[in-house]
Design a protein around this motif. Structure first.
Motif, PDB file in Angstrom:
ATOM      1  N   PHE A 154      -2.076  -8.769  11.499  1.00  0.00           N
ATOM      2  CA  PHE A 154      -3.528  -9.741  10.219  1.00  0.00           C
ATOM      3  C   PHE A 154      -3.804  -9.204   8.966  1.00  0.00           C
ATOM      4  O   PHE A 154      -3.443  -7.886   8.779  1.00  0.00           O
ATOM      5  CB  PHE A 154      -4.589 -10.163  11.158  1.00  0.00           C
ATOM      6  N   ASN A 155      -4.454  -9.994   8.426  1.00  0.00           N
ATOM      7  CA  ASN A 155      -5.146  -8.959   7.090  1.00  0.00           C
ATOM      8  C   ASN A 155      -3.928  -8.725   5.885  1.00  0.00           C
ATOM      9  O   ASN A 155      -3.921  -7.650   5.096  1.00  0.00           O
ATOM     10  CB  ASN A 155      -6.169  -8.115   6.967  1.00  0.00           C
ATOM     11  N   SER A 156      -2.855  -9.153   6.524  1.00  0.00           N
ATOM     12  CA  SER A 156      -1.255  -9.317   5.106  1.00  0.00           C
ATOM     13  C   SER A 156      -1.137  -9.744   4.872  1.00  0.00           C
ATOM     14  O   SER A 156      -0.402 -10.996   5.021  1.00  0.00           O
ATOM     15  CB  SER A 156      -0.192  -8.605   6.484  1.00  0.00           C
ATOM     16  N   ARG A 157      -1.465 -10.628   3.222  1.00  0.00           N
ATOM     17  CA  ARG A 157      -0.973 -10.767   2.523  1.00  0.00           C
ATOM     18  C   ARG A 157      -0.318 -10.599   2.157  1.00  0.00           C
ATOM     19  O   ARG A 157       0.333  -9.887   1.530  1.00  0.00           O
ATOM     20  CB  ARG A 157      -2.368 -11.839   1.039  1.00  0.00           C
ATOM     21  N   VAL A 158       1.792 -11.685   1.674  1.00  0.00           N
ATOM     22  CA  VAL A 158       2.968 -10.822   0.784  1.00  0.00           C
ATOM     23  C   VAL A 158       2.615 -11.370  -0.731  1.00  0.00           C
ATOM     24  O   VAL A 158       2.065 -12.743  -1.032  1.00  0.00           O
ATOM     25  CB  VAL A 158       3.863 -11.592   1.814  1.00  0.00           C
ATOM     26  N   ALA A 159       3.006 -10.990  -1.414  1.00  0.00           N
ATOM     27  CA  ALA A 159       3.201 -11.531  -2.292  1.00  0.00           C
ATOM     28  C   ALA A 159       4.175 -11.280  -2.793  1.00  0.00           C
ATOM     29  O   ALA A 159       4.282 -12.574  -3.687  1.00  0.00           O
ATOM     30  CB  ALA A 159       2.402  -9.783  -2.863  1.00  0.00           C
ATOM     31  N   SER A 160       4.872 -10.571  -2.219  1.00  0.00           N
ATOM     32  CA  SER A 160       6.323 -10.790  -2.854  1.00  0.00           C
ATOM     33  C   SER A 160       7.301 -10.517  -1.579  1.00  0.00           C
ATOM     34  O   SER A 160       7.285  -9.612  -0.628  1.00  0.00           O
ATOM     35  CB  SER A 160       6.879  -9.930  -3.767  1.00  0.00           C
ATOM     36  N   ALA A 161       9.044 -11.160  -1.920  1.00  0.00           N
ATOM     37  CA  ALA A 161      10.064 -10.569  -0.687  1.00  0.00           C
ATOM     38  C   ALA A 161      11.034 -10.587  -1.594  1.00  0.00           C
ATOM     39  O   ALA A 161      11.129 -11.805  -2.398  1.00  0.00           O
ATOM     40  CB  ALA A 161      10.171 -11.568   0.589  1.00  0.00           C
ATOM     41  N   ARG A 162      12.158  -9.921  -1.805  1.00  0.00           N
ATOM     42  CA  ARG A 162      12.798  -9.415  -2.797  1.00  0.00           C
ATOM     43  C   ARG A 162      14.256  -9.326  -2.066  1.00  0.00           C
ATOM     44  O   ARG A 162      14.248  -8.129  -1.140  1.00  0.00           O
ATOM     45  CB  ARG A 162      12.501  -8.783  -3.685  1.00  0.00           C
ATOM     46  N   TYR A 163      15.222  -9.844  -2.232  1.00  0.00           N
ATOM     47  CA  TYR A 163      16.557  -9.728  -1.363  1.00  0.00           C
ATOM     48  C   TYR A 163      17.155  -8.339  -2.110  1.00  0.00           C
ATOM     49  O   TYR A 163      17.552  -8.562  -3.230  1.00  0.00           O
ATOM     50  CB  TYR A 163      17.694 -10.512  -1.275  1.00  0.00           C
ATOM     51  N   LEU A 164      17.587  -7.200  -1.380  1.00  0.00           N
ATOM     52  CA  LEU A 164      18.674  -6.268  -1.828  1.00  0.00           C
ATOM     53  C   LEU A 164      19.662  -6.404  -1.219  1.00  0.00           C
ATOM     54  O   LEU A 164      20.803  -6.102  -0.157  1.00  0.00           O
ATOM     55  CB  LEU A 164      17.629  -4.901  -1.053  1.00  0.00           C
ATOM     56  N   GLU A 165      20.213  -6.434  -2.624  1.00  0.00           N
ATOM     57  CA  GLU A 165      21.869  -6.771  -2.363  1.00  0.00           C
ATOM     58  C   GLU A 165      22.833  -5.512  -2.089  1.00  0.00           C
ATOM     59  O   GLU A 165      23.893  -5.483  -1.124  1.00  0.00           O
ATOM     60  CB  GLU A 165      22.475  -7.463  -3.892  1.00  0.00           C
ATOM     61  N   GLU A 166      22.119  -4.222  -2.499  1.00  0.00           N
ATOM     62  CA  GLU A 166      22.544  -3.186  -1.871  1.00  0.00           C
ATOM     63  C   GLU A 166      23.023  -2.684  -0.070  1.00  0.00           C
ATOM     64  O   GLU A 166      23.825  -2.149   0.352  1.00  0.00           O
ATOM     65  CB  GLU A 166      22.693  -1.757  -2.681  1.00  0.00           C
ATOM     66  N   SER A 167      22.241  -3.398   0.396  1.00  0.00           N
ATOM     67  CA  SER A 167      21.515  -2.725   1.653  1.00  0.00           C
ATOM     68  C   SER A 167      21.711  -4.678   2.805  1.00  0.00           C
ATOM     69  O   SER A 167      21.550  -4.328   3.377  1.00  0.00           O
ATOM     70  CB  SER A 167      20.592  -2.220   1.908  1.00  0.00           C
ATOM     71  N   ASN A 168      21.534  -5.572   2.008  1.00  0.00           N
ATOM     72  CA  ASN A 168      21.741  -6.800   2.292  1.00  0.00           C
ATOM     73  C   ASN A 168      20.311  -7.080   3.199  1.00  0.00           C
ATOM     74  O   ASN A 168      20.987  -7.163   4.127  1.00  0.00           O
ATOM     75  CB  ASN A 168      22.697  -7.148   3.967  1.00  0.00           C
ATOM     76  N   ARG A 169      19.821  -6.545   2.908  1.00  0.00           N
ATOM     77  CA  ARG A 169      17.792  -6.558   3.572  1.00  0.00           C
ATOM     78  C   ARG A 169      16.457  -7.176   2.927  1.00  0.00           C
ATOM     79  O   ARG A 169      16.828  -7.729   1.641  1.00  0.00           O
ATOM     80  CB  ARG A 169      17.636  -5.435   3.691  1.00  0.00           C
ATOM     81  N   TRP A 170      16.152  -7.426   3.117  1.00  0.00           N
ATOM     82  CA  TRP A 170      14.871  -7.680   2.401  1.00  0.00           C
ATOM     83  C   TRP A 170      13.484  -6.669   2.429  1.00  0.00           C
ATOM     84  O   TRP A 170      13.437  -6.352   2.924  1.00  0.00           O
ATOM     85  CB  TRP A 170      14.515  -9.445   2.536  1.00  0.00           C
ATOM     86  N   ARG A 171      13.361  -6.801   1.080  1.00  0.00           N
ATOM     87  CA  ARG A 171      12.497  -6.134   0.745  1.00  0.00           C
ATOM     88  C   ARG A 171      10.840  -6.559   0.711  1.00  0.00           C
ATOM     89  O   ARG A 171      10.781  -7.862   0.221  1.00  0.00           O
ATOM     90  CB  ARG A 171      11.516  -4.839  -0.288  1.00  0.00           C
ATOM     91  N   VAL A 172      10.033  -6.842   1.447  1.00  0.00           N
ATOM     92  CA  VAL A 172       8.214  -7.875   1.552  1.00  0.00           C
ATOM     93  C   VAL A 172       7.625  -7.128   1.485  1.00  0.00           C
ATOM     94  O   VAL A 172       6.889  -5.598   2.045  1.00  0.00           O
ATOM     95  CB  VAL A 172       8.781  -8.547   3.137  1.00  0.00           C
ATOM     96  N   THR A 173       6.449  -6.934   0.309  1.00  0.00           N
ATOM     97  CA  THR A 173       5.594  -6.402  -0.230  1.00  0.00           C
ATOM     98  C   THR A 173       4.286  -7.217   0.108  1.00  0.00           C
ATOM     99  O   THR A 173       4.460  -8.429  -0.335  1.00  0.00           O
ATOM    100  CB  THR A 173       5.735  -6.591  -1.709  1.00  0.00           C
ATOM    101  N   LEU A 174       3.054  -6.307   0.699  1.00  0.00           N
ATOM    102  CA  LEU A 174       2.011  -6.952   0.705  1.00  0.00           C
ATOM    103  C   LEU A 174       0.840  -6.971  -0.328  1.00  0.00           C
ATOM    104  O   LEU A 174       1.660  -6.037  -1.664  1.00  0.00           O
ATOM    105  CB  LEU A 174       1.307  -6.459   1.680  1.00  0.00           C
ATOM    106  N   THR A 175       0.099  -7.497  -0.152  1.00  0.00           N
ATOM    107  CA  THR A 175      -0.618  -7.535  -1.662  1.00  0.00           C
ATOM    108  C   THR A 175      -1.380  -6.203  -2.137  1.00  0.00           C
ATOM    109  O   THR A 175      -2.076  -6.082  -2.771  1.00  0.00           O
ATOM    110  CB  THR A 175      -2.237  -8.984  -1.334  1.00  0.00           C
ATOM    111  N   ASP A 176      -1.233  -5.103  -0.650  1.00  0.00           N
ATOM    112  CA  ASP A 176      -2.010  -3.775  -0.845  1.00  0.00           C
ATOM    113  C   ASP A 176      -1.321  -3.309  -1.041  1.00  0.00           C
ATOM    114  O   ASP A 176      -0.976  -1.369  -1.203  1.00  0.00           O
ATOM    115  CB  ASP A 176      -3.269  -3.921   0.745  1.00  0.00           C
TER     116      ASP A 176
END
Length: 562
Positions: free
Chosen positions: A117-139
């Protein structure tokens, strides 16, 4: 570094940051998706901006907020134990009860341990080198995940009007969609409500009961029909429990998953006397019967729609004593049912009260918000409380609040700059392993029925990937084009698509949303589900799959679980 910031830094350092799946949102969609992915054995985390579960029913605490779908058709259908335990108190439950229900579900299924909780997502970027998503919160906190699922809602981003001086007001003010937990004391106060959409209508009919004065600022009126709510007795609830399988099965057959379904007859197939009698019956029926259970051609035939609109207009004239006020409350720019139909309980009678005034802002525009109230082109008003019931940035609004970036650094805003393009409303081209619960071009209506379908479909795709050792899934470009053509075809002939509303992508309070676009699926829910099922039964030919890359496999526990 302060003690608080040290504590946050320590928390981030100690926190597990790699997951098989991350869900954005812990409303009705996010909770069920979390449950299903845990069933698959996936290490899953849900990120929620609020402090509790419920989504819409967590944020919208304004007075009068309640279901306009029948309570017993709205709740989850997948858990027998919860169906047996939970009792609805009203046919159309209010927000406090709905939030209690959401918490019961979360506690019963032990979901909160996997919700941050208290976790607002600011961005979600696809990482092509690892086939993963990096999700970053506003904090600044970051997580990495293989699967990314959005459960962020169609109407979850409140929009404020573009008035000067909003922050100058010295009294109490808020948007209905961001109602404070502690509530607002409007008893005996001078209150303004700006907006007469569904939220405004629900709030107005409650605030008018105890406010010293209520001034309603209306841009455009909406067609509203009676909710006809009533308590549910213990005996009636027991009867409903015995009929749950029948109720949910019936909802799967109707156009929008409500208990109501369109009459196959044309309104012109019956005499005028029969037509009026049918409409009288529907007007007296609880819920959306007059909108979703009417003659099928009220949505496509201009003459039929004109006659129905006049029928409802006459009802408004009967209920509002002052003829001038009644006419102000009757829409002149769209026919009945071409925008979402708010349900009300003595809403029109509110305008018969001496303490209530209606202002048409298209005739006397609001010039600015002042420290003491509101100034229009004609006069100054003083208020203690101002409530903004000015709606939401619909369908794509929540996606625009997060910086989604797919393959080749292309953002979702760029992908959708000319309007959203999806595959079955749940996937986006060049955004691998990203799924959307109730995304653009998905089936609307009685939301939890569509939510359960979306979540189950996404979970089946992910389960297939886990079983087959598939690393990535993304829709083929031609599949996206085919789906867009299908959605466009289903939009043809509907009067609703000739009207400015959030369902056609218009919100005059949001820059870039001044013109209509193809933002929703207008066909029936059974047609939609059949198309989604064909993807699975056809062997996922519309999807591009890539096999596991050595060293990038998900946890052995997750693979073993499926």
């Amino acid at each position: 570094m302060s003690y608080e910031s040290k504590d946050k830094a320590a928390r981030r350092a100690a926190e597990h940051t790699e997951y098989d799946a991350i869900i954005i949102g812990a409303g009705m969609s996010g909770m069920y998706q979390l449950y299903r992915l845990r069933e698959l054995g996936l290490n899953t985390l849900a990120l929620e901006a609020g402090t509790g579960v419920g989504g819409t029913w967590y944020w919208n605490k304004y007075p009068g907020a309640r279901f306009d779908s029948e309570s017993w058709s709205y709740g989850y259908s997948f858990n027998e134990e919860i169906l047996k335990e939970w009792s609805w108190s009203e046919h159309f439950a209010g927000q406090p009860e709905i939030q209690r229900y959401c918490n019961l579900v979360a506690d019963k299924l032990d979901l909160k341990k996997d919700i941050r909780f208290n976790s607002r997502v600011a961005s979600a970027r696809y990482l092509e080198e690892s086939n993963r998503w990096r999700v970053t919160l506003t904090d600044g906190t970051e997580f990495v995940t293989r699967y990314l699922i959005t459960a962020i809602g169609l109407l979850s981003i409140p929009t404020m009007p573009r008035f000067e001086g909003v922050n100058d007001f010295k009294g109490v003010w808020c948007h209905t969609g961001l109602w404070p937990k502690e509530g607002i004391d409007y008893d005996g106060k001078r209150v303004a409500v700006i907006g007469t959409g569904a939220s405004g209508i629900q709030a107005i009919q409650e605030i008018a009961k105890t406010a010293k004065s209520l001034t309603v600022f209306q841009r455009r009126p909406n067609w509203c029909t009676p909710l006809h709510n009533a308590p549910i007795s213990t005996e009636e609830m027991e009867d409903i429990r015995t009929r749950y399988p029948e109720i949910f099965k019936h909802c799967q057959t109707t156009a929008a998953c409500f208990i109501h379904t369109h009459d196959p007859r044309s309104a012109l197939d019956v005499s005028q006397e029969e037509r009026i009698a049918f409409w009288e019956k529907l007007y007296a029926t609880p819920g959306f019967g007059i909108w979703q259970g009417n003659f099928h051609d009220i949505h496509t035939n201009r003459e039929v729609n004109r006659q129905l609109s006049e029928f409802v207009a006459d009802k408004i004239r009967e209920r509002v004593k002052a003829p001038k006020v009644a006419e102000m409350l009757i829409p002149k720019d769209h026919g009945f049912g071409t925008r979402r139909v708010p349900q009300e309980t003595k809403y029109y009678e509110v305008f018969n009260q001496d303490n209530v005034e209606l202002i048409a802002v298209l005739e006397t525009p609001i010039e600015r918000i002042t420290p003491t109230g509101i100034r229009t082109s004609e006069r100054e008003f003083e208020f203690d409380v101002i409530i903004y019931a000015t709606g939401f940035d619909g369908i794509t609004g929540a996606f625009n609040q997060i910086e989604f970036e797919g393959r080749n650094g292309r953002t979702l805003r760029e992908e959708w700059q000319h309007g959203p393009t999806t595959f079955v409303g749940m996937m986006v081209k060049d955004f691998p392993n990203m799924f959307m619960v109730m995304g653009p071009h998905g089936a609307l209506g009685n939301q939890p029925r569509s939510i359960e379908h979306n979540v189950d479909w996404i979970s089946r795709v992910i389960g297939h990937m886990e079983q087959q050792g598939i690393e990535l899934a993304a829709p083929k470009p031609e599949a996206v084009e085919e789906w867009h053509d299908f959605v466009a075809e289903k939009a043809k002939g509907l009067l609703a698509n000739e009207v400015d509303s959030w369902m056609t992508g218009v919100n005059m309070n949001v820059q870039g949303k001044e013109k209509r676009g193809l933002v929703r699926y207008s066909g029936t829910a059974p047609e939609y589900r059949a198309r989604c099922e064909a993807v699975i039964s056809g062997g996922y030919e519309e999807l591009d799959f890539d096999r596991f890359v050595p060293g990038n496999a998900v946890s052995a526990d997750a693979k073993q679980a499926v």
